[in-house]
Structure formats: structure tokens, C-alpha cells
Design a protein around this motif. Sequence first.
Motif, PDB file in Angstrom:
ATOM      1  N   ILE A   3       0.839  -1.202   0.000  1.00  0.00           N
ATOM      2  CA  ILE A   3       0.000   0.000   0.000  1.00  0.00           C
ATOM      3  C   ILE A   3       0.869   1.245   0.000  1.00  0.00           C
ATOM      4  O   ILE A   3       0.636   2.186  -0.776  1.00  0.00           O
ATOM      5  N   ARG A   4       1.898   1.273   0.831  1.00  0.00           N
ATOM      6  CA  ARG A   4       2.796   2.431   0.852  1.00  0.00           C
ATOM      7  C   ARG A   4       3.519   2.575  -0.489  1.00  0.00           C
ATOM      8  O   ARG A   4       3.685   3.676  -0.992  1.00  0.00           O
ATOM      9  N   ARG A  37      -8.437   0.932   7.557  1.00  0.00           N
ATOM     10  CA  ARG A  37      -8.181   0.348   8.888  1.00  0.00           C
ATOM     11  C   ARG A  37      -6.870   0.882   9.460  1.00  0.00           C
ATOM     12  O   ARG A  37      -6.698   0.973  10.669  1.00  0.00           O
ATOM     13  N   ARG A  38      -5.948   1.241   8.590  1.00  0.00           N
ATOM     14  CA  ARG A  38      -4.632   1.690   9.041  1.00  0.00           C
ATOM     15  C   ARG A  38      -4.496   3.215   9.044  1.00  0.00           C
ATOM     16  O   ARG A  38      -3.832   3.788   9.896  1.00  0.00           O
ATOM     17  N   TRP A  39      -5.094   3.870   8.053  1.00  0.00           N
ATOM     18  CA  TRP A  39      -4.968   5.319   7.904  1.00  0.00           C
ATOM     19  C   TRP A  39      -6.356   5.943   7.805  1.00  0.00           C
ATOM     20  O   TRP A  39      -7.216   5.454   7.079  1.00  0.00           O
ATOM     21  N   VAL A  46      -0.273   9.270   2.864  1.00  0.00           N
ATOM     22  CA  VAL A  46       0.815   9.851   2.091  1.00  0.00           C
ATOM     23  C   VAL A  46       1.969  10.276   2.999  1.00  0.00           C
ATOM     24  O   VAL A  46       3.139   9.987   2.708  1.00  0.00           O
ATOM     25  N   VAL A  47       1.676  10.936   4.093  1.00  0.00           N
ATOM     26  CA  VAL A  47       2.756  11.377   4.986  1.00  0.00           C
ATOM     27  C   VAL A  47       3.444  10.172   5.620  1.00  0.00           C
ATOM     28  O   VAL A  47       4.675  10.140   5.730  1.00  0.00           O
ATOM     29  N   ASP A  48       2.691   9.164   6.006  1.00  0.00           N
ATOM     30  CA  ASP A  48       3.294   7.943   6.543  1.00  0.00           C
ATOM     31  C   ASP A  48       4.191   7.292   5.492  1.00  0.00           C
ATOM     32  O   ASP A  48       5.272   6.801   5.806  1.00  0.00           O
TER      33      ASP A  48
END
Length: 192
Positions: A3-4, A37-39, A46-48
Motif C-alpha cells: 500500500i505504501r 483500517r490503518r490510515w 501519504v505522509v506515513d
Amino acid sequence: MAIRRAAAELLGEVGYDLVTIDAVAARARASKATIYRRWDSLAELVVDTVRSLARPIAVPDTGSLAGDLRTALDRFQQADAFELRVLSGLLGALPRNPELATLFREQVITPRLGLLHSVFASAVERGEIATGTDSELLAIVVPSMLAFRVLLTGEPADPEYADRIVQQIMLPLLTAASSSPGPAPLSDQVKA
């Protein structure tokens, strides 16, 4: 994490304004529910993602201000072409998106500036620069110069450029602040 990676690729390809959770989900072959669920938002994802691309930077301790600054610059300039494309895709959106700008400042910029504040604090302890030197102002000089050169001119922030920043900009500014009281603030000069 897929995903990232998908978010980073899209950011580098189309810029933040055109990245969507749907597009990230499709590229990562994940569901939107998995992402949410995560963000909580696209800005958080995006920042992560950008934060995860940055290599951890330990505070240098070479025993000298010049050595610590040079080591810090070596670590700042290690971004590769992919990371620079990702940053380019993000930076233009910051002025228009307060949530994104706040998250980016808190999670990416502040820790990087903290490294320089630590370098300056060590130099104060060693007596290389004066107590009370405006480290807030001086800490933004390095990343500003690197960002300008790489993102706006397209030139590399190579070791020679980093040496010039240290020798011609940072050391003179930091040591001048410790050796003289300096000129009166501009607001005082205008009143005179």
C-alpha cells in the motif's frame, strides 16, 4: 508494504492532488477498507509513506561542529531519484492542504530539524558556538538549500555542494553569531 509502495509510486507519477484512495487500493491490489483500517485519510497515508521512505538518521558525534554538519548533510542528501519524485509530488500540495501540511511538518520535517538542533546543542556544549544562537532559523538553511538545488534546479546535492554549504554558509553563520553581537535587528535599524 504494498500500500505504501503504491501510494509512493502514484505520488511520484501524478502528484498528491490526483492521488486517490481508490487508485492506491487498485495499484496495491488491496481493498479501501484495508487502507482505512490503518490510515484515517489520504493525507495520513501519504505522509506515513513519505516518512517510511526516509532513512533513520542518528545524531552525528564527530567531535566538531564542521564534522557533525558534514555528516548530517551526508545523511540528508541520501535520497534517491524515486524519493525525490515522491517529494516533488507532495510539496506542491502542502500550501493548499492544511491537514497534509501539518502532518508533514510534524512527522517528517520536525524530526529532521531536530537532528540539526542536536548538532547545534553539542557545538554549544563544546564552546564552538554561542549559547542563544538562533538554531531555529539556522536549522532551516540546510534543508532549504538542498531542496532548492535538487527539487527546483534539478542539480544534484553532491558531496562537493554539501561541503560548500558547511564551509561557506553554516560555519560562518554559526561562528559569527558566537564571536560578535551582530547588527541591530532590522526593525531597530529602520527606527533609527
